[in-house]
Design an enzyme around this catalytic site. Structure first.
Site, PDB file in Angstrom:
ATOM      1  N   GLY A  40     -34.350 -66.631 -14.308  1.00 43.44           N
ATOM      2  CA  GLY A  40     -34.110 -68.075 -14.230  1.00 43.44           C
ATOM      3  C   GLY A  40     -33.415 -68.553 -12.976  1.00 43.44           C
ATOM      4  O   GLY A  40     -32.763 -69.593 -12.994  1.00 43.44           O
TER       5      GLY A  40
ATOM      6  N   ASN B  93     -34.851 -69.723 -10.372  1.00 40.93           N
ATOM      7  CA  ASN B  93     -35.501 -70.995 -10.006  1.00 40.93           C
ATOM      8  C   ASN B  93     -35.046 -72.126 -10.922  1.00 40.93           C
ATOM      9  O   ASN B  93     -34.844 -73.248 -10.482  1.00 40.93           O
ATOM     10  CB  ASN B  93     -37.021 -70.838 -10.053  1.00 40.93           C
ATOM     11  CG  ASN B  93     -37.571 -70.256  -8.758  1.00 40.93           C
ATOM     12  OD1 ASN B  93     -37.515 -70.878  -7.721  1.00 40.93           O
ATOM     13  ND2 ASN B  93     -38.076 -69.037  -8.844  1.00 40.93           N
TER      14      ASN B  93
ATOM     15  N   ASN C 220     -46.071 -75.169 -10.807  1.00 41.68           N
ATOM     16  CA  ASN C 220     -45.747 -73.750 -10.830  1.00 41.68           C
ATOM     17  C   ASN C 220     -45.325 -73.328  -9.432  1.00 41.68           C
ATOM     18  O   ASN C 220     -45.764 -73.924  -8.438  1.00 41.68           O
ATOM     19  CB  ASN C 220     -46.974 -72.935 -11.258  1.00 41.68           C
ATOM     20  CG  ASN C 220     -46.702 -71.429 -11.288  1.00 41.68           C
ATOM     21  OD1 ASN C 220     -45.731 -70.988 -11.891  1.00 41.68           O
ATOM     22  ND2 ASN C 220     -47.556 -70.657 -10.620  1.00 41.68           N
TER      23      ASN C 220
ATOM     24  N   HIS D 297     -45.422 -70.124  -6.902  1.00 41.49           N
ATOM     25  CA  HIS D 297     -46.007 -68.794  -6.688  1.00 41.49           C
ATOM     26  C   HIS D 297     -45.370 -68.212  -5.433  1.00 41.49           C
ATOM     27  O   HIS D 297     -45.252 -68.926  -4.418  1.00 41.49           O
ATOM     28  CB  HIS D 297     -47.529 -68.907  -6.540  1.00 41.49           C
ATOM     29  CG  HIS D 297     -48.214 -67.589  -6.345  1.00 41.49           C
ATOM     30  ND1 HIS D 297     -48.336 -66.663  -7.356  1.00 41.49           N
ATOM     31  CD2 HIS D 297     -48.773 -67.045  -5.236  1.00 41.49           C
ATOM     32  CE1 HIS D 297     -48.956 -65.583  -6.873  1.00 41.49           C
ATOM     33  NE2 HIS D 297     -49.235 -65.787  -5.611  1.00 41.49           N
TER      34      HIS D 297
HETATM   35  C1  GRF Z   1     -40.121 -65.931  -8.743  1.00 36.98           C
HETATM   36  O1  GRF Z   1     -40.306 -64.947  -7.772  1.00 36.98           O
HETATM   37  C2  GRF Z   1     -41.330 -66.827  -8.793  1.00 36.98           C
HETATM   38  O2  GRF Z   1     -42.000 -66.920  -7.559  1.00 36.98           O
HETATM   39  C3  GRF Z   1     -42.228 -66.148  -9.768  1.00 36.98           C
HETATM   40  O3  GRF Z   1     -41.366 -65.532 -10.717  1.00 36.98           O
HETATM   41  C4  GRF Z   1     -40.091 -65.361 -10.148  1.00 36.98           C
HETATM   42  C5  GRF Z   1     -39.121 -66.128 -11.012  1.00 36.98           C
HETATM   43  O4  GRF Z   1     -37.851 -65.711 -10.780  1.00 36.98           O
HETATM   44  N1  GRF Z   1     -43.110 -67.100 -10.383  1.00 36.98           N
HETATM   45  P1  GRF Z   1     -36.670 -66.401 -11.624  1.00 36.98           P
HETATM   46  O5  GRF Z   1     -36.883 -66.045 -13.074  1.00 36.98           O
HETATM   47  O6  GRF Z   1     -36.769 -67.896 -11.409  1.00 36.98           O
HETATM   48  O7  GRF Z   1     -35.431 -65.825 -11.037  1.00 36.98           O
END
Ligand code: GRF
Length: 205
Positions: A12, A14, A105, A107
């Site tokens: 989490g 992000n 999303n 990526h």
């Molecule tokens: C990130 O590297 C994102 O690009 C991918 O999954 C990962 C998520 O990391 N979709 P987090 O759970 O937000 O730390």
């Protein structure tokens, strides 16, 4: 203030970047949904007093039931924008139809490179490392029925010629993800993002 639903499956970070820069400012994270009961992102939501729900796919009748349960929660919280922040499950056409051009999303590569079926997590960065590309970086895109195939909203080029391992690439790209995703979410909340077919424009201010 636009109500946001964030879907997670893991750490989490992000999600945290959106909590830190968007939540309570240009938008409100109304609910966090995780498909994993042990996702640390749930702790991040709790620490920020954000409601969180766990919906485990194996507890559902099938993928359609799983998606229907997620939609029910999102509708209960009046969510207008869905953000996939490290969410590792498939969304059904019914889910995508429920939020047209309102699912984003992130990526960890420059779509249309190194994306689509099988390209997620460290698989992305290992493929990039093996290929020997010199630039990578995150892409934030709208979600449609093609894996990583929706209209691109924003990208950030990151030089990786100094990265000696796939893990170093992942770390450098993740650092940029934490800036790009919240910025895009904020621009959508402020009504500055416009979609015309595959082309997305963001008002300059
Ligand atoms: C990130 O590297 C994102 O690009 C991918 O999954 C990962 C998520 O990391 N979709 P987090 O759970 O937000 O730390």
């Amino acid at each position: 203030m636009m109500k946001i639903g964030v879907l997670i499956s893991g750490g989490g970070t992000n999600l945290q970047s959106i909590i830190d820069t968007v939540h309570g400012k240009s938008g409100e994270i109304a609910v966090v949904i995780s498909n994993k009961a042990d996702a640390y992102g749930l702790t991040r939501a709790k620490n920020a007093d954000i409601p969180a729900e766990v919906i485990v796919e194996n507890d559902c009748a099938d993928v359609d039931d799983f998606n229907a349960k997620m939609i029910d929660v999102l509708k209960d919280y009046d969510v207008e924008l869905v953000v996939l922040a490290g969410f590792m499950r498939i969304l059904t056409p019914a889910f995508i139809a429920a939020y047209p051009n309102r699912i984003v999303n992130i990526h960890p590569a420059l779509i249309p490179s190194f994306c689509g079926e099988g390209f997620y997590g460290m698989r992305v960065h290992r493929a990039i490392f093996e290929y020997g590309v010199k630039i990578s970086g995150p892409t934030v895109h709208f979600v449609n029925e093609e894996a990583d195939g929706g209209p691109i909203i924003a990208q950030k080029a990151v030089p990786i010629d100094d990265c000696e391992t796939p893990e170093a690439i992942a770390a450098k790209v993740l650092e940029e993800e934490h800036k790009l995703l919240p910025w895009v979410v904020e621009q959508i909340c402020l009504g500055r993002v416009h979609v015309d077919g595959r082309r997305v424009t963001i008002d300059r201010v």
